[in-house]
Design an enzyme around this catalytic site. Structure first.
Site, PDB file in Angstrom:
ATOM      1  CD  GLU A   1      -3.153  -0.969   2.082  1.00 52.33           C
ATOM      2  OE1 GLU A   1      -3.090  -0.096   2.956  1.00 52.33           O
ATOM      3  OE2 GLU A   1      -4.135  -1.717   1.948  1.00 52.33           O
TER       4      GLU A   1
ATOM      5  CD  GLU B   1      -4.190  -5.780   3.431  1.00 56.41           C
ATOM      6  OE1 GLU B   1      -4.999  -4.925   3.844  1.00 56.41           O
ATOM      7  OE2 GLU B   1      -2.970  -5.692   3.593  1.00 56.41           O
TER       8      GLU B   1
END
Ligand code: FCB
Length: 448
Positions: free
Chosen positions: A166, A354
């Site tokens: 991320e 995720e």
């Protein structure tokens, strides 16, 4: 039924990250990361919670791997703690740190689990912050050294390796909005972090491949599914700018070898770009991972002279369509995003690295009836299948998270696990969602 919508070789997995579960913050030569420091500063994290103990996974890894195995999953996504391997970020290697992951990976192989590590999930060695952290080019170089050390020792048993988790959280959330460590709120720091991080990825891929050329390399991006808050052309313009600002900043350099023009106009002078950097960043990748939880709705901020992207985030209205952390549930955001990204960029195959939901249900008579999480997961699995049917090459899905854990600035208050953790006793209890997931996978396995 749902299981039948996924091909035989589709991977079902669970995901965690080192600082969120390991604990043992001061053991076996580990030194602090920026999160150890940040969590101890007043007002940064809910009730001053830290990852000092977390889920004590560092000591309970064997039974945790048994737990993962018992769910029937094919693969486990976890992260490696840089401050365990190189306690000062570069230089002296800590063999005990490598030993831990060596045992962990052997344990996964012994249990038939595919090994999906991430090199960096936010625990930057604190020493590197003293040299500028993610705003300094030497951190990108240090990351490449770290990548090479890890792959040399552990790469032979990895199924796929992600460089960074991320980038958006590391750049936007940590250096512009001040919410995550190191808590910067500076456009200049943000601009520098963008480029350093992209460069670190590129150098890291090169370093890993120099040791093991056949290791499938990727990166994990929490791309935003951006929608205009209204049908008006100004809001649509804002949504397009927000897309470049939140997604294009990473996707364009990684997959096209350039930064979006408007972003360069606003931030380019603050980005320390050197000749050849964009070629380094634009490495061909074997795969990429998408983390998705919630959509982003924006409107034009009505002003011409604020900094790009001049798009104001419209927060969701409270109600049943929000999870306990306040994030809007919108599964179409996931299928739209997957399809949209493949239309816009030329991308390798992907994984959902995720996806999951925060619901803080506590045990009642030994059971955790988290039906809202099951509902969320069911909807999002269907969205993944829809995108797959539309042609998106998605190879697997990792559920966030295996167990409740340290949810960064939210501390231990926010629970994303399909396994409940009692932080006083460290007892793990399967929630109903874990039973649901186990069942989905076993239906899939019996149809294989
Ligand atoms: C993602 C992070 C992960 C976890 C989930 C809820 O942004 O990668 O560590 O905190 O959100």
């Amino acid at each position: 039924d749902l299981a039948a919508r996924f091909p035989n070789d589709f991977l079902f997995g669970v995901a965690t990250a080192a600082y969120q579960i390991e604990g043992a913050a001061n053991e076996d030569g580990r030194k602090p990361s920026i999160w150890d420091a940040f969590s101890k500063m007043p007002g940064r994290v809910y009730k001053g919670h830290s990852g000092d103990v977390a889920c004590d996974h560092y000591h309970r890894w064997e039974s945790d791997l048994d737990l993962i195995r018992s769910l029937g999953v094919d693969a486990y996504r976890f992260s490696i703690a840089w401050p365990r391997i190189l306690p000062d970020g570069r230089g002296q290697v800590n063999e005990k740190g490598l030993d831990f992951y060596d045992r962990l990976i052997d344990g996964m192989v012994a249990r038939g689990l595919k090994v999906f590590p991430t090199l960096y999930h936010w625990d930057l060695p604190l020493t590197l912050a003293g040299y500028g952290g993610w705003t300094a080019r030497n951190t990108a170089e240090a990351f490449a050294e770290y990548a090479e050390i890890v792959v040399r020792r552990l790469g032979d048993r990895m199924d796929a390796l992600a460089t960074i988790n991320e980038p958006w959280c590391i750049c936007h959330l940590s250096h512009l909005y001040g919410v995550h460590a190191p808590g910067e709120k500076s456009p200049a720091a943000f601009a520098a972090a963008i480029h350093t991080l992209n460069l670190a990825h590129g150098l890291g891929v090169e370093a890993a491949r120099s040791v093991r050329p056949d290791l499938p390399m990727g990166i994990v991006i929490n791309a935003h599914s951006v929608y205009p808050a209204s049908g008006s052309p100004v809001d649509q313009g804002a949504a397009e700018r927000a897309f470049e600002f939140h997604n294009g900043l990473f996707f364009s350099p990684l997959f096209e070898g350039s930064y979006p023009a408007e972003v360069l106009e606003a931030y380019g002078e603050m980005m320390p770009i050197e000749d050849g950097d964009l070629q380094t960043i634009n490495q061909p990748l074997d795969w990429w991972g998408l983390n998705y939880y919630t959509p982003l709705r924006v409107k034009d901020d009505g002003s011409a002279d604020t900094l790009y992207p001049r798009a104001e985030v419209v927060p969701p209205k409270p109600g049943p369509d929000l999870t306990d952390i306040g994030w809007e549930i919108y599964e179409t955001g996931l299928s739209d995003l997957m399809k949209g990204l493949y239309e816009r960029y030329s991308l390798p195959p992907m994984f959902i690295t995720e996806n999951g939901a925060c619901y803080n249900d506590e045990p009642v008579d030994g059971a955790i009836g988290d039906t809202r999480r099951i509902d969320y997961l069911d909807k999002h699995f269907r969205a993944v299948a829809d995108a797959r049917d539309a042609g998106v090459p998605v190879k697997g899905y990792f559920l966030w998270s295996l167990m409740d854990n340290y949810e960064w600035a939210e501390g231990y208050k926010m629970r994303f696990g399909i396994v409940h953790v009692d932080y006083d006793t460290q007892v793990r209890t399967l929630k109903d969602s874990a039973l649901w997931y186990r069942n989905l996978i076993s239906e899939h396995v019996s149809a294989r």
